[in-house]
Design a protein around this motif. Structure first.
Motif, short mmCIF file in Angstrom:
data_model
loop_
_atom_site.label_atom_id
_atom_site.label_comp_id
_atom_site.label_asym_id
_atom_site.label_seq_id
_atom_site.Cartn_x
_atom_site.Cartn_y
_atom_site.Cartn_z
N VAL A 227 0.86 -1.18 0.00
CA VAL A 227 0.00 0.00 0.00
C VAL A 227 0.90 1.23 0.00
O VAL A 227 1.59 1.52 0.98
N LEU A 283 -3.29 2.52 -5.39
CA LEU A 283 -4.34 2.73 -4.39
C LEU A 283 -5.72 2.54 -5.01
O LEU A 283 -6.62 1.96 -4.42
N LEU A 318 -12.08 5.70 -1.67
CA LEU A 318 -11.42 5.47 -0.37
C LEU A 318 -12.44 5.64 0.76
O LEU A 318 -12.49 4.85 1.70
#
Ligand code: TRP
Length: 370
Positions: A227, A283, A318
């Motif tokens: 990540v 991401l 997100l």
């Protein structure tokens, strides 16, 4: 490991021990600060997937946190926060043992015993110790002889505490006291795990016993998920200051993403993608799904991409992951009764195992009743 031997390989890949019991998975996290998206995808999500198949035990390493002398109130808050975050991420307290390290006095006693077999030289050569000792003494160069600095240092304000030195002993005890099979940890903890195996072997050979087994790192069968952070460099990390935290509110998260490092944008079709932009794509792969990333990759390839649009989409996706978790953290965090019930139950179960190991260790070492 064991790649030459199919039977050994099969046993290695199984979630069961030869006697049919579930293999023991153990991991801990220091209670400093909050959990971030790297912890979530790199560890927590995997823990959640494995909770039915393994005898898994996760703990909050508050004694380890003490090695850097945190403020007492902050330490306490962080223990609660991380416990709430574990639970909010989906760890089921009935399927895993969740506990706080300092609730297990057997760990502290075994740490004292194990230290009798640990060399200060090997501890001083540990990479994490050297880093932290350098920081504590304010040494900036890589080549300084830390040993001399430590011994020669008469300035009490800049001491390197003994707890920091014996950090690996404590971590070895965390693991060995459970006879853990697997210890899922990041690369930065490999050296500590290697020391754990070494201390266990040394104990066995010194006393002529076959008592401790050698724990191995474990990726839950999948590939290690990387990540990246938002600063254009490497991976997301607490000390890097490039994190998205599970507890971030909507505004904070959007702001962080909109400020993420990019580049001047492609000027020629099919240009190679720079690291900072690739990080955002990575991401996006994690939270948005491949279709969305492909869409932006195509726009990158034909130079029509607008990073502002990419970031808006990324922030949106997100938030879909983090906001429900954040809400659960907030719901749980102040429920002291619930949290204390969970750690009490975790401590009781852990102490059963820990007391048995400590009893054996004392007996093996010759601490016996007169
Ligand atoms: N040292 C680990 C870290 O900083 C935390 C830790 C302490 C740990 N004891 C452990 C991890 C035992 C795995 C097993 O991340």
């Amino acid at each position: 490991m064991n790649s030459e031997n199919p039977a050994a390989q099969a046993e290695q890949n199984s979630n069961l021990r030869p006697d049919g019991s579930k293999k023991i998975v153990l991991s801990g996290i220091r209670s400093t600060g909050n959990l971030h998206l790297g912890n979530y995808y790199g560890a927590l999500q995997k823990f959640v997937k494995m909770q039915d198949d393994y005898d898994s035990r996760y703990f909050i390493a508050d004694l380890h946190a003490l090695t850097t002398n945190p403020d007492p109130k902050a330490l306490h808050e962080s223990v609660k926060q991380i416990l709430a975050e574990y639970l909010a991420a989906g760890l089921d307290p009935d399927k895993n043992i969740l506990y706080v390290q300092s609730d297990i006095p057997e760990i502290s006693e075994m740490y004292l015993l194990m230290n009798m077999h640990v060399g200060i030289g090997e501890l001083m050569r540990t990479a994490s110790f050297k880093d932290k000792a350098r920081k504590a003494l304010g040494i900036t160069s890589e080549n300084d002889e830390i040993e001399k600095e430590i011994i020669g240092n008469q300035n009490n304000n800049a001491r390197v505490n003994a707890g920091l030195l014996t950090y690996p002993t404590l971590m070895a005890v965390d693991i060995l006291i459970h006879h853990a099979d697997y210890v899922p940890v990041g690369k930065d903890q490999e050296q500590h795990l290697e020391l754990t195996r070494r201390f266990g072997r040394r104990f066995n050979s010194f006393y002529g016993v076959d008592y401790f087994k050698e724990p191995v790192n474990f990726n839950f069968g999948g590939e290690a998920i990387k990540v990246p952070g938002l600063d254009g460099s490497g991976k997301m990390g607490k000390s890097e200051g490039n994190c998205i935290y599970l507890i971030d509110d909507e505004k904070t998260l959007r702001k962080k993403v909109m400020r993420a490092v990019t580049d001047a944008g492609p000027t020629e079709p099919n240009s190679p993608v720079s690291q900072p932009v690739e990080n955002l794509f990575t991401l996006m792969d994690l939270v948005s799904g491949k279709d969305t990333t492909d869409h932006f990759r195509e726009k990158y390839a034909d130079c029509s991409i607008r990073y502002g649009d990419l970031k808006k989409q990324l922030a949106e996706d997100l938030l879909k992951v983090t906001l429900p978790i954040r809400q659960r953290i907030l719901d749980i965090r102040d429920n002291d009764e619930y949290l204390s019930k969970i750690v009490k139950q975790g401590a009781e179960r852990t102490r059963e195992y820990a007391a048995k190991t400590l009893k054996d260790v004392r007996e093996i070492m010759g601490i016996r009743k007169i």
